[in-house]
Structure formats: C-alpha cells, structure tokens
Design a protein around this motif. Sequence first.
Motif, PDB file in Angstrom:
ATOM      1  N   GLY A 116      -8.250   4.410  -4.828  1.00 55.89           N
ATOM      2  CA  GLY A 116      -8.130   4.020  -3.438  1.00 55.89           C
ATOM      3  C   GLY A 116      -8.002   5.208  -2.505  1.00 55.89           C
ATOM      4  O   GLY A 116      -7.637   6.311  -2.906  1.00 55.89           O
ATOM      5  N   THR A 120      -3.836  -0.443  -8.626  1.00 57.14           N
ATOM      6  CA  THR A 120      -5.215  -0.009  -8.463  1.00 57.14           C
ATOM      7  C   THR A 120      -5.323   1.504  -8.583  1.00 57.14           C
ATOM      8  O   THR A 120      -4.340   2.229  -8.454  1.00 57.14           O
ATOM      9  CB  THR A 120      -5.768  -0.440  -7.095  1.00 57.14           C
ATOM     10  OG1 THR A 120      -5.058   0.252  -6.048  1.00 57.14           O
ATOM     11  CG2 THR A 120      -5.622  -1.942  -6.910  1.00 57.14           C
ATOM     12  N   ASP A 166      -3.065   3.851  -3.084  1.00 60.29           N
ATOM     13  CA  ASP A 166      -3.381   2.664  -3.864  1.00 60.29           C
ATOM     14  C   ASP A 166      -2.327   1.580  -3.695  1.00 60.29           C
ATOM     15  O   ASP A 166      -1.323   1.763  -3.005  1.00 60.29           O
ATOM     16  CB  ASP A 166      -3.526   3.043  -5.346  1.00 60.29           C
ATOM     17  CG  ASP A 166      -4.870   3.663  -5.656  1.00 60.29           C
ATOM     18  OD1 ASP A 166      -5.873   2.928  -5.635  1.00 60.29           O
ATOM     19  OD2 ASP A 166      -4.929   4.887  -5.895  1.00 60.29           O
ATOM     20  N   VAL A 167      -2.585   0.450  -4.343  1.00 61.29           N
ATOM     21  CA  VAL A 167      -1.687  -0.693  -4.291  1.00 61.29           C
ATOM     22  C   VAL A 167      -0.675  -0.591  -5.432  1.00 61.29           C
ATOM     23  O   VAL A 167      -1.036  -0.306  -6.572  1.00 61.29           O
ATOM     24  CB  VAL A 167      -2.469  -2.011  -4.394  1.00 61.29           C
ATOM     25  CG1 VAL A 167      -1.514  -3.202  -4.485  1.00 61.29           C
ATOM     26  CG2 VAL A 167      -3.404  -2.166  -3.200  1.00 61.29           C
ATOM     27  N   GLY A 191       0.839  -1.191   0.000  1.00 60.98           N
ATOM     28  CA  GLY A 191       0.000   0.000   0.000  1.00 60.98           C
ATOM     29  C   GLY A 191       0.871   1.236   0.000  1.00 60.98           C
ATOM     30  O   GLY A 191       1.881   1.291   0.701  1.00 60.98           O
ATOM     31  N   TRP A 194      -6.194  -6.286   0.106  1.00 63.34           N
ATOM     32  CA  TRP A 194      -5.681  -5.130   0.855  1.00 63.34           C
ATOM     33  C   TRP A 194      -6.823  -4.427   1.568  1.00 63.34           C
ATOM     34  O   TRP A 194      -7.999  -4.692   1.330  1.00 63.34           O
ATOM     35  CB  TRP A 194      -4.953  -4.159  -0.080  1.00 63.34           C
ATOM     36  CG  TRP A 194      -5.832  -3.361  -1.006  1.00 63.34           C
ATOM     37  CD1 TRP A 194      -6.285  -2.090  -0.818  1.00 63.34           C
ATOM     38  CD2 TRP A 194      -6.381  -3.795  -2.271  1.00 63.34           C
ATOM     39  NE1 TRP A 194      -7.064  -1.694  -1.874  1.00 63.34           N
ATOM     40  CE2 TRP A 194      -7.131  -2.718  -2.786  1.00 63.34           C
ATOM     41  CE3 TRP A 194      -6.307  -4.980  -3.013  1.00 63.34           C
ATOM     42  CZ2 TRP A 194      -7.823  -2.817  -3.992  1.00 63.34           C
ATOM     43  CZ3 TRP A 194      -6.982  -5.067  -4.220  1.00 63.34           C
ATOM     44  CH2 TRP A 194      -7.725  -3.986  -4.696  1.00 63.34           C
ATOM     45  N   ARG A 201     -11.920   3.395   0.367  1.00 63.97           N
ATOM     46  CA  ARG A 201     -12.541   4.014  -0.805  1.00 63.97           C
ATOM     47  C   ARG A 201     -14.057   4.128  -0.709  1.00 63.97           C
ATOM     48  O   ARG A 201     -14.668   4.955  -1.390  1.00 63.97           O
ATOM     49  CB  ARG A 201     -12.170   3.240  -2.075  1.00 63.97           C
ATOM     50  CG  ARG A 201     -12.681   1.820  -2.141  1.00 63.97           C
ATOM     51  CD  ARG A 201     -12.301   1.157  -3.465  1.00 63.97           C
ATOM     52  NE  ARG A 201     -10.868   1.091  -3.638  1.00 63.97           N
ATOM     53  CZ  ARG A 201     -10.275   1.170  -4.844  1.00 63.97           C
ATOM     54  NH1 ARG A 201     -11.004   1.270  -5.935  1.00 63.97           N
ATOM     55  NH2 ARG A 201      -8.969   1.092  -4.933  1.00 63.97           N
ATOM     56  N   ALA A 256      -4.973   3.030   0.987  1.00 61.19           N
ATOM     57  CA  ALA A 256      -4.733   1.594   0.813  1.00 61.19           C
ATOM     58  C   ALA A 256      -3.515   1.157   1.619  1.00 61.19           C
ATOM     59  O   ALA A 256      -2.490   1.834   1.641  1.00 61.19           O
ATOM     60  CB  ALA A 256      -4.540   1.277  -0.664  1.00 61.19           C
ATOM     61  N   ASP A 278      -8.729  -0.801   2.344  1.00 61.88           N
ATOM     62  CA  ASP A 278      -8.933   0.441   1.599  1.00 61.88           C
ATOM     63  C   ASP A 278     -10.154   1.164   2.157  1.00 61.88           C
ATOM     64  O   ASP A 278     -11.141   0.535   2.551  1.00 61.88           O
ATOM     65  CB  ASP A 278      -9.169   0.097   0.117  1.00 61.88           C
ATOM     66  CG  ASP A 278      -8.900   1.263  -0.812  1.00 61.88           C
ATOM     67  OD1 ASP A 278      -9.392   2.369  -0.534  1.00 61.88           O
ATOM     68  OD2 ASP A 278      -8.222   1.055  -1.833  1.00 61.88           O
TER      69      ASP A 278
END
Length: 339
Positions: free
Chosen positions: A171, A168, A148-149, A139, A190, A194, A174, A192
Amino acid sequence: GDVPGDDAADDADGGDGDATPDADADAEEDGSDAADAVEEEDWHVPCTVPGLTVGTPVEVADPGAVIGGLSLARAGGVMGLAWTDGRIVDVIPNEEIYFHLIDPAGTLAGSEIRISNEDLESRAPSVAWTGSAFGMAWGDARGLPAGDVFWAAVDEGGDVAVPEVQVTTGGVGAMYAATAWSGSRVGIAWTDNRDGTMDVYFALADAAGALDGGISRVSDAAGNSFGPALAWTGAGWIVAWDDTAGGASWEPHVMLAALSPDGAVDAAGARISGDTGTANHATVAFAHGVAFACWEDFDAGAHDVFCGAYTAAGVESVAPAAVAATAGDSTSPSLAASP
C-alpha cells in the motif's frame, strides 16, 4: 471528538467537530493535524431510540492533541468504542488507536486500551463485532512512504484477542478503512494510492486479520476516492465512497458499488449523489433486504443530509431525497441498521 460548548473547535475543523480533514482537503495534502491547537476529548452520550439523550455525557478519553475518527459497535450488553488519539508527542505526528468498552447505560467498563504502538500515524479505526470480539481496522503510516491496513481485536471482557497485525502489503498512504462482518469473514474497504491515484480497495480477512484471498480495486478513475463505507447484505457487500472523478478536487460526489461475497466487483461504481453541488461523508447500512446510503450534500447554499435506498445489487429503489433540510447546516451522517 468535540470540545463541549466550544464552537471555535467546530470552526477550526470545518464545523463538524471531526479532527479528520474533509475529502477535498485530503485530496490536496495528507498532512498532520498536529497544528490544530484545540485540545479535544471523546464523549459518549446514551440515547433513546428517537435519539433523545437519557443520560449524562461521559468523558471517555483524556484530552489529547488530536482526537477524532470515532467508531462504535455493539455486542449484546456492551459496546466497543475506538478512536484516533494524538496524546503521544514524542514523534510528531504520532496518532495512535485507542479502545474502550462502554456498557449500555454509558458507564465505562474496564480501562482504555492502546491498540497501536508505532511512530507516525495510525488513524480512523472502524469497529465491527465478529461474533467473538470487537475487531477494528485502520490505515497506518508506520511504513512511510508505504502505508497499509492493520487489524486488532478486543473481546467483550476487555482483553486483547488479536494484537495489532498488518493485513495488507504494497500500500501507499492507506487510510479511511471501513470494516464489516459477514458471519464468517471480515470485509475491509479502504483508500490507497498504490496504483498512482487515491482509489478504494477491498479485501477479506479472517477474524485474526489474516488476508483471505486477493485485493480488489473498487474504484478506478482519473479522480481521487476517499472515505469508503461498507455493509454486508447477506449475499455480498455494498460500498459507498466520496469521489472526485469527473470534477475538481474540491467537488466530490458519492459513488456506490456492489461486490460479490468474495469481493469481486459485481456492479461497478455509479454516482448516487446529484449532478449539482458537492457531496461527501458517505455512510451505508443494510437492513430488511434494503441497502441505505446517506451523505452530506452541499447545494442551494447549505449542507443537507440526503439518503437513498438500493437493492443488494446496488440498484436504486428509492431516489435520494433530503432528510435534513434546515436553515442551518446538517453534516457528517452515520447510519446503523435497526433489528
């Protein structure tokens, strides 16, 4: 991620030597560990099958402001170790992902590799062998307030096969990525924010980190979900995680769900830890047709390690029981499948 022989470091981070805050602390704040004054280092100790040390501990990484989030995978005659490292102090916090090859005897192979290179936090990598390289997901907070990832890969010769790439989009914060290889695709789970609460999500990617399909929301409850663990069963995916649904933010418990090969939720998350006490630090592995899940459980005034067995569909086959119940505390288990 511990200062050898330094109990003060353990006390400072909750007793487990891990620079990553526990799930209950993360539920209240997603802050930096920069205030942690104890310098920590990475060490690798070769062990026999019963777990007896057969070599001398080897220092893997130079001292840094924060070191934690270690992840180790093996491929033939070499192992790959990735970790979070806070030695870069030009921007606070600025934690990056580093990687090193290690041979089975514990000797360092080649030089360490800095995998991520951006301001702010890149944290808690998860490493898996993809058949051609050590892939790792983590992350990343470089897009704050987004997060994000990201993915990268290093081959067994120590060359970067896939430079860091964003997997990704969309996010928010993340973190706690977990990854596993199916034989043809990478599975990544993961945490997140979002959708307004910290939940567990899942996505598939190819070995180069390109997203393959959509993103599945694995947990969807009023509480927060943290720290997923992931395993490929040969017919789908098993995900376990820490969750505060139905309880206070300081009372997590462990959930488990089964996903199809394409990441659809086949069996919705069910609580596998007990009805009393708190439970977190979930870990899973799959071997010989059985999924095993273990976690740290706090009941009767002590931290103990509990484990249970489950089918590939996520159905309990052996009820959870304490495997480490001593007068002291047993914490932060980690499972690996045996051939």
